[in-house]
Motif scaffolding. Structure first.
Motif, mmCIF file in Angstrom:
data_model
loop_
_atom_site.group_PDB
_atom_site.id
_atom_site.type_symbol
_atom_site.label_atom_id
_atom_site.label_comp_id
_atom_site.label_asym_id
_atom_site.label_seq_id
_atom_site.Cartn_x
_atom_site.Cartn_y
_atom_site.Cartn_z
ATOM 1 N N VAL A 79 -18.773 -74.211 63.782
ATOM 2 C CA VAL A 79 -20.070 -74.720 63.339
ATOM 3 C C VAL A 79 -19.945 -75.319 61.940
ATOM 4 C CG1 VAL A 79 -21.398 -73.131 64.756
ATOM 5 C CG2 VAL A 79 -20.719 -72.460 62.456
ATOM 6 N N THR A 80 -21.015 -75.990 61.534
ATOM 7 C CA THR A 80 -21.040 -76.654 60.231
ATOM 8 C C THR A 80 -20.961 -75.627 59.103
ATOM 9 O OG1 THR A 80 -22.498 -78.289 61.218
ATOM 10 C CG2 THR A 80 -22.355 -78.277 58.812
ATOM 11 N N VAL A 81 -20.091 -75.887 58.140
ATOM 12 C CA VAL A 81 -20.023 -75.051 56.930
ATOM 13 C C VAL A 81 -19.959 -75.962 55.706
ATOM 14 C CG1 VAL A 81 -18.907 -73.113 58.102
ATOM 15 C CG2 VAL A 81 -17.503 -74.824 56.963
ATOM 16 N N HIS A 82 -20.281 -75.384 54.581
ATOM 17 C CA HIS A 82 -20.342 -76.155 53.335
ATOM 18 C C HIS A 82 -19.223 -75.730 52.386
ATOM 19 C CE1 HIS A 82 -22.150 -77.885 49.616
ATOM 20 N NE2 HIS A 82 -22.691 -78.733 50.461
ATOM 21 N N GLN A 83 -18.841 -76.663 51.506
ATOM 22 C CA GLN A 83 -17.778 -76.366 50.534
ATOM 23 C C GLN A 83 -18.187 -75.243 49.587
ATOM 24 O OE1 GLN A 83 -19.255 -79.304 50.947
ATOM 25 N NE2 GLN A 83 -17.724 -80.801 51.606
ATOM 26 N N GLY B 242 -22.597 -83.490 51.923
ATOM 27 C CA GLY B 242 -21.736 -83.603 53.101
ATOM 28 C C GLY B 242 -20.970 -82.334 53.399
ATOM 29 N N PRO B 243 -21.400 -81.578 54.389
ATOM 30 C CA PRO B 243 -20.633 -80.389 54.788
ATOM 31 C C PRO B 243 -19.446 -80.787 55.658
ATOM 32 C CG PRO B 243 -22.527 -80.641 56.206
ATOM 33 C CD PRO B 243 -22.589 -81.775 55.212
ATOM 34 N N THR B 244 -18.717 -79.825 56.133
ATOM 35 C CA THR B 244 -17.634 -80.126 57.073
ATOM 36 C C THR B 244 -18.142 -79.887 58.486
ATOM 37 O OG1 THR B 244 -15.224 -79.943 57.294
ATOM 38 C CG2 THR B 244 -16.460 -77.896 57.361
ATOM 39 N N PRO B 245 -17.582 -80.574 59.467
ATOM 40 C CA PRO B 245 -18.262 -80.632 60.760
ATOM 41 C C PRO B 245 -18.115 -79.399 61.624
ATOM 42 C CG PRO B 245 -16.203 -81.811 60.879
ATOM 43 C CD PRO B 245 -16.382 -81.408 59.441
ATOM 44 N N GLY B 246 -19.118 -79.201 62.469
ATOM 45 C CA GLY B 246 -18.922 -78.371 63.639
ATOM 46 C C GLY B 246 -18.060 -79.132 64.631
ATOM 47 N N SER B 247 -17.458 -78.401 65.562
ATOM 48 C CA SER B 247 -16.538 -79.073 66.476
ATOM 49 C C SER B 247 -16.395 -78.311 67.781
ATOM 50 C CB SER B 247 -15.159 -79.227 65.819
ATOM 51 O OG SER B 247 -14.637 -77.960 65.459
ATOM 52 N N TYR B 248 -15.962 -79.045 68.785
ATOM 53 C CA TYR B 248 -15.566 -78.452 70.071
ATOM 54 C C TYR B 248 -14.101 -78.821 70.284
ATOM 55 C CZ TYR B 248 -14.828 -78.255 75.119
ATOM 56 O OH TYR B 248 -14.295 -78.007 76.364
ATOM 57 N N VAL B 249 -13.271 -77.811 70.497
ATOM 58 C CA VAL B 249 -11.833 -78.065 70.634
ATOM 59 C C VAL B 249 -11.317 -77.324 71.864
ATOM 60 C CG1 VAL B 249 -9.555 -77.818 69.560
ATOM 61 C CG2 VAL B 249 -11.553 -78.276 68.133
ATOM 62 N N LEU C 23 -15.615 -65.367 58.941
ATOM 63 C CA LEU C 23 -16.429 -64.187 59.239
ATOM 64 C C LEU C 23 -17.931 -64.378 59.053
ATOM 65 C CD1 LEU C 23 -14.158 -61.393 57.706
ATOM 66 C CD2 LEU C 23 -14.353 -62.114 60.100
ATOM 67 N N ASN C 24 -18.355 -65.288 58.211
ATOM 68 C CA ASN C 24 -19.779 -65.301 57.879
ATOM 69 C C ASN C 24 -20.448 -66.664 57.841
ATOM 70 O OD1 ASN C 24 -20.122 -62.420 57.248
ATOM 71 N ND2 ASN C 24 -18.672 -62.878 55.605
ATOM 72 N N GLU C 25 -19.766 -67.657 57.296
ATOM 73 C CA GLU C 25 -20.483 -68.872 56.905
ATOM 74 C C GLU C 25 -20.863 -69.729 58.107
ATOM 75 O OE1 GLU C 25 -18.718 -71.043 53.646
ATOM 76 O OE2 GLU C 25 -17.733 -69.208 52.941
ATOM 77 N N GLU C 26 -22.076 -70.238 58.086
ATOM 78 C CA GLU C 26 -22.515 -71.235 59.067
ATOM 79 C C GLU C 26 -23.851 -71.811 58.640
ATOM 80 O OE1 GLU C 26 -23.981 -70.070 63.045
ATOM 81 O OE2 GLU C 26 -23.914 -68.004 62.358
ATOM 82 N N TYR C 27 -24.061 -73.083 58.992
ATOM 83 C CA TYR C 27 -25.404 -73.670 58.932
ATOM 84 C C TYR C 27 -26.136 -73.094 60.148
ATOM 85 C CZ TYR C 27 -24.677 -77.383 55.413
ATOM 86 O OH TYR C 27 -24.464 -78.088 54.263
ATOM 87 N N ASP D 1 -28.808 -66.334 51.987
ATOM 88 C CA ASP D 1 -28.791 -66.365 53.449
ATOM 89 C C ASP D 1 -27.557 -67.055 54.017
ATOM 90 O OD1 ASP D 1 -31.307 -65.116 53.614
ATOM 91 O OD2 ASP D 1 -32.282 -67.021 53.194
ATOM 92 N N TYR D 2 -26.979 -67.993 53.253
ATOM 93 C CA TYR D 2 -25.712 -68.605 53.664
ATOM 94 C C TYR D 2 -24.634 -67.724 53.047
ATOM 95 C CZ TYR D 2 -21.977 -71.998 54.323
ATOM 96 O OH TYR D 2 -20.810 -72.616 54.705
ATOM 97 N N ARG D 3 -24.000 -66.934 53.877
ATOM 98 C CA ARG D 3 -23.277 -65.768 53.378
ATOM 99 C C ARG D 3 -21.835 -66.104 53.032
ATOM 100 N NH1 ARG D 3 -21.481 -61.869 51.467
ATOM 101 N NH2 ARG D 3 -21.710 -59.689 52.052
ATOM 102 N N MET D 4 -21.623 -66.565 51.783
ATOM 103 C CA MET D 4 -20.255 -66.751 51.291
ATOM 104 C C MET D 4 -19.715 -65.412 50.826
ATOM 105 S SD MET D 4 -20.792 -70.252 49.126
ATOM 106 C CE MET D 4 -19.123 -70.299 48.513
ATOM 107 N N PRO D 5 -18.402 -65.202 50.970
ATOM 108 C CA PRO D 5 -17.862 -63.896 50.555
ATOM 109 C C PRO D 5 -17.932 -63.713 49.047
ATOM 110 C CG PRO D 5 -16.087 -65.377 51.214
ATOM 111 C CD PRO D 5 -17.374 -66.068 51.538
ATOM 112 N N THR D 6 -18.212 -62.512 48.618
ATOM 113 C CA THR D 6 -18.151 -62.145 47.211
ATOM 114 C C THR D 6 -16.877 -61.331 46.990
ATOM 115 O OG1 THR D 6 -19.264 -60.032 47.431
ATOM 116 C CG2 THR D 6 -20.668 -61.994 47.218
#
Lengths: 764, 94
Positions: free
Chosen positions: A214-218, A311-318, A671-675, A690-695
């Motif tokens: 899924v889409t995630v952000h830098q 610009g996030p990075t894309p979701g994909s189907y592989v 483990l956590n990040e997603e739009y 709510d956008y759960r980046m690791p601490t």
């Protein structure tokens, strides 16, 4: 299988250096730790106005009308701009930025939407006002009438017959040939090598699986800032946070239709980018507002703006299918990669196609890649863009093959590892690379053989490849009479590159790293330099510094010859001193000669502009231990080892920092990040709560192993190190989860819900 | 002579050949030689005298930024590849 004994750092570079490979304090360290470094949001000037952008609440909508009258009447509002303030764009005009291209209409429409809003957060209009609060209030008074359209949110959805069209005029392109049919499929490519059918016939075992990401952000910590002043003399000045000041200049020139010579871009310090601060978003808007008002205008994004309007990075189907013989020889591999481009064509599926099988030497391969537009923000680069999506699939399938063959997963990878002479499926033949050395370092690391005790625990491994790039860089060096040098370069410093570039010049001139004063210049003050991206800066701008230092050295040799009244050919430079080749009494240190420049002909300035090839690819591998809570599905990373071939570590501390940073981002992605998207394409978690980046509390100590297989394409053997490290974490963690639970996770993120759901499916 | 690797999606123009050898010491000369032997190649690769925006050229494994001006060696391998980002101007990584 031969393996080397474990060493903390595997050094395969034979040459030793005085400065390269040491760990001096970074030149910008004091400013950064004291808070004195100036970032984009810190910028201030007389008469500064504040801008705010109104964004689309809909993921897909036709803009019927924009009424700005109420906003214009609000006291303190000085100007409002919409897409009508941008130059008119003809369809089909392609702009070339030297290192890439984009259709001009798409470039402008992503700055301010002209006819359709193509994602929630798409910029529609902007206000300049006396304060940020007035600007925000005014933006809310702008009345936009929309015709809401059905959105398309994933690549497979977008490729379906009858799917809503994001662009009615977009035709699929297949390597230079366009079809006549309108489609969300912007382009398709295919790489082939050998005979795929024959390869699968030779296989004793075949594994095929489908994966979704899924889409995630830098997630850079500093939101985008930009200030623009369109001066009364016609020159446009921009202060911003960017990975490439020249790309900002060139982009704004195209978007605003003015010559590059009329634009000066000042790169402020940058609080992270990871690929997300290459494209422009705010700069042209601030420029238009400045032109209208005659004042400098500053716009700073909120975190929600960053999530929804950059610009996030894309979701994909592989889908990946790999066949192997019983002895572990991989005989065939097929990949189907469909990546979301976001609102405009240009996902990183091409890079995914380059990397999906590049860690392996396979005779029979087909790779199909599809670039699909969807109603999400236009994707941007994110650390090895496209490669993690592909590796999440490949490395799990390879792991499953190892399980079914009863082979050690590293041995299976070693048996099929790419090496010098291996031809990749996309064509090029590998030069000297360190894939085998990385795998051997993983196998011999104490982590790999350490007992893993306790229930619900598992260990996983994986490997990833990133190709790295060269591109243009410029540098100049002036010699001070106290024996120090001032080094001016054009690469914005994201991860300590002032130090890694300065150290390469210091090595050439035989001076200490501390005797170099590096500075990052604006676009008026240094030669063209491409982005800080593609893991190129220490490689290419470091090379420019190397060449500029060589230029200084040549001129200094001539000065020494002048002083000694000998021919320059009889003077050499060795270990920081100028020496006569024939008279051992004639010797002068760099510092001594620097003190005599004014009396021997004046100042010395060295310069260089390079555009090197031979960047050399980098391989990274992980060993990961996890524990999975069988009740909640929560995955805890217990131990994490990151191994990477870096060519030559110029500054090992910053190399380790890159490895740990990429690993941390990979763990978050795993483990956590997603739009988290609503059905109508609205991102519902637009804050970092709510956008759960690791601490730091979520992460273990990330151990690093630097492997140094010198890159023959660089004077010091450098390979870029910034990106390959984010590729292996997601599959390594997935493989560890499988080891702990028997569950094969086929989607990211592998959060508690996904793990629990996979468990339910397995028990059915 | 340089060896040109024909992308699978263009092999219909070469009668299914995956590699061909043509004369040329620059990419421009290689493209012209391809056009002579396999008509239609130029139109697929070139627009307004330049390599099309969504195509990259790699010589001996290195993607070139010189396009048609890139020199090609007697024994070079020439690859025409999809540009990495497919139309984005940030195609080279983060």
């Amino acid at each position: 299988m031969t393996t080397t004994a474990y060493e903390p750092n595997m050094v395969l570079v034979n040459e030793t250096f005085d400065v390269v490979g040491t760990r001096p304090i970074r030149h910008d360290g004091a400013d950064k730790v004291t808070g004195r470094a100036l970032y984009g949001a810190d910028f201030d000037t007389a008469g500064l106005l504040h801008g705010k952008i109104l964004r689309s609440p809909h993921a897909h909508a036709r803009i019927k009308s924009i009424d700005t009258s109420k906003a214009e009447a609000l006291p303190g509002v000085l100007a409002i701009v919409t897409a009508k303030d941008l130059p008119t764009t003809k369809a089909g005009v392609i702009v070339d930025f030297g290192e890439g291209n984009m259709e001009l209409k798409y470039l402008r429409d992503n700055i301010l939407a002209s006819d359709k809003a193509l994602y929630k957060g798409h910029a529609i209009a902007a206000v300049a006002a006396s304060s940020p609060h007035v600007a925000e209030e005014a933006a809310a008074l702008i009345d936009v009438q929309y015709e809401v359209l059905e959105p398309v949110l994933t690549a497979p959805e977008g490729m379906k017959e009858g799917a809503p069209l994001v662009h009615e005029d977009l035709k699929t392109e297949e390597l230079g040939e366009k079809t006549d049919k309108s489609s969300n499929l912007a382009s398709h490519f295919r790489h082939t090598k050998g005979d795929l059918d024959q390869g699968f016939q030779e296989a004793d075992i075949v594994v095929e699986r489908e994966f979704n990401t899924v889409t995630v952000h830098q997630g850079y910590i500093e939101p985008h800032p930009a200030t623009a002043l369109w001066n009364q003399d016609g020159r446009l000045h921009i202060w911003c946070s960017t990975q490439g000041a020249f790309v900002v200049r060139d982009s704004c020139a195209q978007i605003l239709d003015i010559p590059v010579s009329q634009i000066r871009v000042v790169p402020m310090e940058i609080g992270g980018g990871f690929g997300g601060k290459i494209n422009v978003y705010l700069e042209p808007v601030a420029a238009l507002l400045s032109k209208k008002t005659g004042h400098a205008v500053k716009i700073v994004m909120s975190r929600a703006d960053c999530f929804e309007g950059t610009g996030p990075t894309p979701g994909s189907y592989v889908k990946v299918k790999i066949g192997a013989k019983n002895d572990g020889t991989i005989t065939a591999a097929h990949a189907y990669l469909a990546y979301e481009a976001g609102a405009y064509p240009g996902s990183p599926v091409g890079a995914g196609g380059m990397c999906v099988f590049s860690a392996y030497d396979i005779d029979n391969v087909v790779i199909d890649g599809y670039d699909v537009v969807v109603n999400k923000p236009k994707t941007a680069a994110y650390r090895a863009p496209g490669a993690p999506n592909a590796a999440f699939a490949t490395e799990q399938v390879v792991d499953e093959l190892a399980n079914k063959l009863g082979m050690d997963p590293i041995d299976l990878r070693l048996k099929n590892a790419a090496k010098e002479g291996t031809r990749r499926a996309d064509g090029p033949v590998f030069p000297r690379i360190g894939c085998v050395e990385v795998l051997e370092a993983m196998k011999s690391h104490p982590h790999y053989s350490a007992p893993l005790e306790g229930p619900n625990r598992g260990r996983g491994v994986s490997i990833g490849f990133w190709f790295n790039i060269g591109l243009a860089s410029s540098c100049s060096i002036s010699v001070n009479d106290d024996g120090t040098i001032n080094l001016v370069e054009g690469s914005t410093d994201i991860g300590g590159t002032r130090a890694s570039i300065a150290m390469q010049a210091a090595e050439v001139l035989g001076i200490a790293a501390e005797d170099v004063r590096p500075s990052v210049a604006d676009t008026d003050s240094v030669g063209y330099t491409a982005v800080t991206g593609g893991s190129r800066t220490t490689f290419a701008t470091g090379w420019a510094a190397y060449e500029a230092a060589q230029d200084v050295k040549r001129q200094m040799i001539e000065r020494a010859a002048t002083v000694w009244e000998v021919d320059a050919d009889s003077v050499e430079f060795d270990k920081g001193a100028f020496k006569s080749k024939t008279d051992p009494e004639l010797s002068m240190s760099f510092k001594d000669l620097a003190g005599r420049l004014s009396s021997t002909g004046g100042p010395i300035v060295g310069r260089a502009a390079v555009n090197p090839q031979g960047a050399g690819g980098s391989f990274a591998g992980n060993i990961v231990d996890v524990e999975v809570d069988p009740e909640t599905g929560k995955v805890e990373v217990l131990r994490f080892t990151a191994v990477q071939d870096v060519g030559k570590a110029i500054h090992p501390s910053y190399v380790e920092g890159q490895m740990q940073g990429g690993s941390a981002q990979g763990i978050g992605w795993a483990l956590n990040e997603e739009y988290y998207m609503g059905e109508q394409g609205q991102m519902t978690n637009t804050s970092l709560l709510d956008y759960r980046m690791p601490t730091s509390l979520d992460l273990p100590m990330i151990d690093t192993v630097i492997v140094e297989v010198a890159n023959p394409g660089h004077p010091f053997g450098v390979r870029g190190v910034g990106e390959a490290n984010i590729i292996p974490p997601t599959p390594a963690i997935a493989n560890a989860i499988h080891s702990a639970t028997g569950l094969r996770l086929e989607r990211l993120p592998m959060n508690p819900g996904a793990v629990t759901e996979a468990g339910w499916k397995q028990r059915k | 002579m340089p060896t040109v690797y024909i992308p699978s999606l263009m092999q219909s123009l070469t009668g299914g050949k995956q590699t061909v050898q043509v004369e040329g010491s620059t990419v421009r000369q290689v493209v012209e030689a391809l056009e002579q032997s396999y008509p239609g190649m130029r139109a697929r690769l070139v627009d307004s005298g330049r390599i099309k925006p969504n195509i990259s050229v790699a010589i001996d494994g290195e993607v070139t930024t010189l396009g048609m001006l890139q020199k090609v060696g007697e024994n070079s391998e020439v690859h025409f590849l999809p540009a990495i980002g497919g139309g984005s101007h940030n195609r080279h990584g983060g």
